[in-house]
Design a protein around this motif. Structure first.
Motif, PDB file in Angstrom:
ATOM      1  N   THR A  51      -2.096  -0.889 -10.658  1.00 46.51           N
ATOM      2  CA  THR A  51      -0.969  -0.804  -9.729  1.00 46.51           C
ATOM      3  C   THR A  51       0.170   0.044 -10.274  1.00 46.51           C
ATOM      4  O   THR A  51       1.280   0.034  -9.757  1.00 46.51           O
ATOM      5  CB  THR A  51      -0.415  -2.211  -9.399  1.00 46.51           C
ATOM      6  OG1 THR A  51      -0.053  -2.864 -10.624  1.00 46.51           O
ATOM      7  CG2 THR A  51      -1.461  -3.036  -8.693  1.00 46.51           C
TER       8      THR A  51
ATOM      9  N   LYS B 272      -8.946   0.491   2.206  1.00 47.40           N
ATOM     10  CA  LYS B 272      -9.518  -0.350   1.149  1.00 47.40           C
ATOM     11  C   LYS B 272      -9.077  -1.805   1.324  1.00 47.40           C
ATOM     12  O   LYS B 272      -9.880  -2.744   1.148  1.00 47.40           O
ATOM     13  CB  LYS B 272      -9.075   0.173  -0.218  1.00 47.40           C
ATOM     14  CG  LYS B 272      -9.733   1.476  -0.642  1.00 47.40           C
ATOM     15  CD  LYS B 272     -11.186   1.259  -1.033  1.00 47.40           C
ATOM     16  CE  LYS B 272     -11.809   2.493  -1.646  1.00 47.40           C
ATOM     17  NZ  LYS B 272     -13.232   2.281  -2.013  1.00 47.40           N
TER      18      LYS B 272
ATOM     19  N   HIS C 178      -5.466   3.506   0.690  1.00 49.12           N
ATOM     20  CA  HIS C 178      -5.185   2.131   0.263  1.00 49.12           C
ATOM     21  C   HIS C 178      -5.321   1.148   1.429  1.00 49.12           C
ATOM     22  O   HIS C 178      -5.856   0.042   1.264  1.00 49.12           O
ATOM     23  CB  HIS C 178      -3.768   2.037  -0.312  1.00 49.12           C
ATOM     24  CG  HIS C 178      -3.621   2.622  -1.674  1.00 49.12           C
ATOM     25  ND1 HIS C 178      -4.294   2.125  -2.780  1.00 49.12           N
ATOM     26  CD2 HIS C 178      -2.859   3.646  -2.124  1.00 49.12           C
ATOM     27  CE1 HIS C 178      -3.955   2.827  -3.849  1.00 49.12           C
ATOM     28  NE2 HIS C 178      -3.097   3.752  -3.480  1.00 49.12           N
TER      29      HIS C 178
ATOM     30  N   SER D 295     -11.007  -4.723  -0.647  1.00 51.65           N
ATOM     31  CA  SER D 295     -10.871  -4.176  -2.005  1.00 51.65           C
ATOM     32  C   SER D 295      -9.466  -4.420  -2.538  1.00 51.65           C
ATOM     33  O   SER D 295      -8.493  -4.412  -1.776  1.00 51.65           O
ATOM     34  CB  SER D 295     -11.165  -2.675  -2.010  1.00 51.65           C
ATOM     35  OG  SER D 295     -12.478  -2.418  -1.576  1.00 51.65           O
ATOM     36  N   LYS D 296      -9.383  -4.610  -3.835  1.00 54.58           N
ATOM     37  CA  LYS D 296      -8.086  -4.789  -4.487  1.00 54.58           C
ATOM     38  C   LYS D 296      -7.915  -3.750  -5.580  1.00 54.58           C
ATOM     39  O   LYS D 296      -8.840  -3.528  -6.387  1.00 54.58           O
ATOM     40  CB  LYS D 296      -7.952  -6.197  -5.062  1.00 54.58           C
ATOM     41  CG  LYS D 296      -7.937  -7.283  -4.006  1.00 54.58           C
ATOM     42  CD  LYS D 296      -7.729  -8.656  -4.631  1.00 54.58           C
ATOM     43  CE  LYS D 296      -7.672  -9.734  -3.554  1.00 54.58           C
ATOM     44  NZ  LYS D 296      -7.472 -11.095  -4.152  1.00 54.58           N
ATOM     45  N   PRO D 297      -6.758  -3.075  -5.627  1.00 54.03           N
ATOM     46  CA  PRO D 297      -6.549  -2.069  -6.691  1.00 54.03           C
ATOM     47  C   PRO D 297      -6.506  -2.709  -8.059  1.00 54.03           C
ATOM     48  O   PRO D 297      -5.893  -3.782  -8.232  1.00 54.03           O
ATOM     49  CB  PRO D 297      -5.196  -1.456  -6.309  1.00 54.03           C
ATOM     50  CG  PRO D 297      -4.505  -2.505  -5.483  1.00 54.03           C
ATOM     51  CD  PRO D 297      -5.588  -3.242  -4.751  1.00 54.03           C
TER      52      PRO D 297
ATOM     53  N   LEU E 171       2.263   1.728  -3.482  1.00 51.08           N
ATOM     54  CA  LEU E 171       1.229   2.255  -4.381  1.00 51.08           C
ATOM     55  C   LEU E 171       1.083   3.770  -4.202  1.00 51.08           C
ATOM     56  O   LEU E 171       1.007   4.530  -5.171  1.00 51.08           O
ATOM     57  CB  LEU E 171      -0.115   1.576  -4.094  1.00 51.08           C
ATOM     58  CG  LEU E 171      -0.387   0.221  -4.747  1.00 51.08           C
ATOM     59  CD1 LEU E 171      -1.720  -0.330  -4.261  1.00 51.08           C
ATOM     60  CD2 LEU E 171      -0.382   0.333  -6.259  1.00 51.08           C
TER      61      LEU E 171
ATOM     62  N   GLN F  91       2.382   6.858  -6.906  1.00 51.30           N
ATOM     63  CA  GLN F  91       1.377   7.739  -7.489  1.00 51.30           C
ATOM     64  C   GLN F  91       1.678   9.217  -7.249  1.00 51.30           C
ATOM     65  O   GLN F  91       1.079  10.096  -7.895  1.00 51.30           O
ATOM     66  CB  GLN F  91      -0.006   7.401  -6.919  1.00 51.30           C
ATOM     67  CG  GLN F  91      -1.149   8.025  -7.719  1.00 51.30           C
ATOM     68  CD  GLN F  91      -2.512   7.513  -7.296  1.00 51.30           C
ATOM     69  OE1 GLN F  91      -2.650   6.829  -6.291  1.00 51.30           O
ATOM     70  NE2 GLN F  91      -3.538   7.843  -8.062  1.00 51.30           N
TER      71      GLN F  91
ATOM     72  N   SER G 150       0.834  -1.209   0.000  1.00 47.60           N
ATOM     73  CA  SER G 150       0.000   0.000   0.000  1.00 47.60           C
ATOM     74  C   SER G 150       0.866   1.256   0.000  1.00 47.60           C
ATOM     75  O   SER G 150       0.560   2.242  -0.679  1.00 47.60           O
ATOM     76  CB  SER G 150      -0.922   0.006   1.224  1.00 47.60           C
ATOM     77  OG  SER G 150      -1.835  -1.069   1.186  1.00 47.60           O
TER      78      SER G 150
ATOM     79  N   GLU H 275      -9.107   6.864  -5.492  1.00 47.23           N
ATOM     80  CA  GLU H 275     -10.265   6.013  -5.778  1.00 47.23           C
ATOM     81  C   GLU H 275     -10.520   5.909  -7.286  1.00 47.23           C
ATOM     82  O   GLU H 275     -10.819   4.820  -7.793  1.00 47.23           O
ATOM     83  CB  GLU H 275     -11.493   6.551  -5.052  1.00 47.23           C
ATOM     84  CG  GLU H 275     -11.415   6.382  -3.537  1.00 47.23           C
ATOM     85  CD  GLU H 275     -12.386   7.266  -2.764  1.00 47.23           C
ATOM     86  OE1 GLU H 275     -12.452   7.122  -1.525  1.00 47.23           O
ATOM     87  OE2 GLU H 275     -13.066   8.109  -3.383  1.00 47.23           O
TER      88      GLU H 275
ATOM     89  N   HIS I 124      -7.346   3.700  -8.744  1.00 45.09           N
ATOM     90  CA  HIS I 124      -7.139   2.309  -8.314  1.00 45.09           C
ATOM     91  C   HIS I 124      -8.426   1.540  -8.020  1.00 45.09           C
ATOM     92  O   HIS I 124      -8.411   0.302  -8.028  1.00 45.09           O
ATOM     93  CB  HIS I 124      -6.251   2.278  -7.066  1.00 45.09           C
ATOM     94  CG  HIS I 124      -4.861   2.784  -7.294  1.00 45.09           C
ATOM     95  ND1 HIS I 124      -3.905   2.044  -7.959  1.00 45.09           N
ATOM     96  CD2 HIS I 124      -4.276   3.959  -6.965  1.00 45.09           C
ATOM     97  CE1 HIS I 124      -2.787   2.744  -8.013  1.00 45.09           C
ATOM     98  NE2 HIS I 124      -2.981   3.903  -7.427  1.00 45.09           N
ATOM     99  N   TYR I 125      -9.524   2.244  -7.757  1.00 48.34           N
ATOM    100  CA  TYR I 125     -10.779   1.571  -7.401  1.00 48.34           C
ATOM    101  C   TYR I 125     -11.931   2.199  -8.188  1.00 48.34           C
ATOM    102  O   TYR I 125     -12.932   2.651  -7.594  1.00 48.34           O
ATOM    103  CB  TYR I 125     -11.026   1.688  -5.891  1.00 48.34           C
ATOM    104  CG  TYR I 125      -9.825   1.305  -5.058  1.00 48.34           C
ATOM    105  CD1 TYR I 125      -9.569  -0.024  -4.729  1.00 48.34           C
ATOM    106  CD2 TYR I 125      -8.917   2.277  -4.625  1.00 48.34           C
ATOM    107  CE1 TYR I 125      -8.460  -0.380  -3.984  1.00 48.34           C
ATOM    108  CE2 TYR I 125      -7.794   1.933  -3.886  1.00 48.34           C
ATOM    109  CZ  TYR I 125      -7.567   0.603  -3.570  1.00 48.34           C
ATOM    110  OH  TYR I 125      -6.455   0.250  -2.835  1.00 48.34           O
TER     111      TYR I 125
END
Length: 228
Positions: A227, A217, A214, A222-224, A7, A11, A4, A97, A100-101
């Motif tokens: 990546t 989540k 992250h 939840s999974k991104p 990630l 970003q 996490s 969000e 990644h989601y």
């Protein structure tokens, strides 16, 4: 936790973050400068009143002056980054969000007054705790481990709460925090390590907010999908 954190770090310099990146960086530097100038002026004034100061106040003033600019900014970056993170919480969360989601609903934006109250409360706690830590640094280096322990707990708790409250009420938040307390603490230690790195620590509000989005989540399954 490391996945996490990576990630979030990867970003930081991407195009979706570019606008909020420069705004957060600029406000962080501005606030640090203003606060430091204010503290420096206050210390200079207090030292002119040395004969009237209680012993503890004189000690605090001399310790801060002795550590100088570098350690002063190292101390200030924590409360300042908390303020900046509170200002941009929703913007940063939306970018994470969306990236990644994208197939999950966004969290709700926190009401302004709730966000302000929570930020002020936490800033006051952080300042108090880190003043104690700062005063302990000269004694056998005890302040260094205390810095990471205290701020690991405080930063992990605060940034996780900010991310989780966009989706959960206080009761659900407490249950989630109780279930994952050790991991949240480790996440806070990672943020404290990030804060301890000169120059990079100016990006703490952006990194810590994205990181805990992250983490929340991940705790909820939840999974991104991207990546980077």
């Amino acid at each position: 936790m490391l996945s996490s954190a990576l990630l979030a770090f990867n970003q930081l310099f991407t195009k979706p973050f570019r606008s909020v990146f420069w705004k957060m960086l600029g406000i962080t530097i501005l606030l640090l400068g203003l606060v430091w100038v204010g503290i420096e002026s206050g210390i200079e004034y207090l030292l002119t009143l040395e004969d009237f100061l209680p012993g503890w106040a004189e000690t605090v003033a001399k310790v801060i002056t002795g550590f100088g600019f570098f350690f002063g900014l190292w101390f200030l970056i924590i409360p300042v980054s908390t303020i900046v993170a509170g200002l941009f919480l929703d913007q940063v969360s939306h970018v994470v969000e969306d990236t990644h989601y994208p197939h999950e609903p966004h969290g709700r934006d926190l009401p302004i007054m709730d966000a302000v109250f929570q930020t002020i409360r936490f800033v006051l706690v952080v300042i108090g705790v880190n003043l104690v830590v700062l005063l302990m640094i000269p004694f056998l280096g005890l302040g260094i481990p205390l810095f990471f322990i205290a701020n690991g707990y405080l930063l992990g708790r605060e940034y996780f709460e900010q991310a989780a409250l966009r989706f959960r009420n206080q009761t659900e938040l407490k249950e989630l925090r109780a279930r994952h307390g050790a991991k949240i603490f480790i996440g806070g230690v990672l943020i404290a390590i990030f804060i301890s790195i000169p120059l990079l620590n100016l990006l703490t509000p952006l990194f810590a907010t994205a990181f805990m989005v992250h983490v929340h989540k991940k705790f909820t399954g939840s999974k991104p999908v991207n990546t980077l």
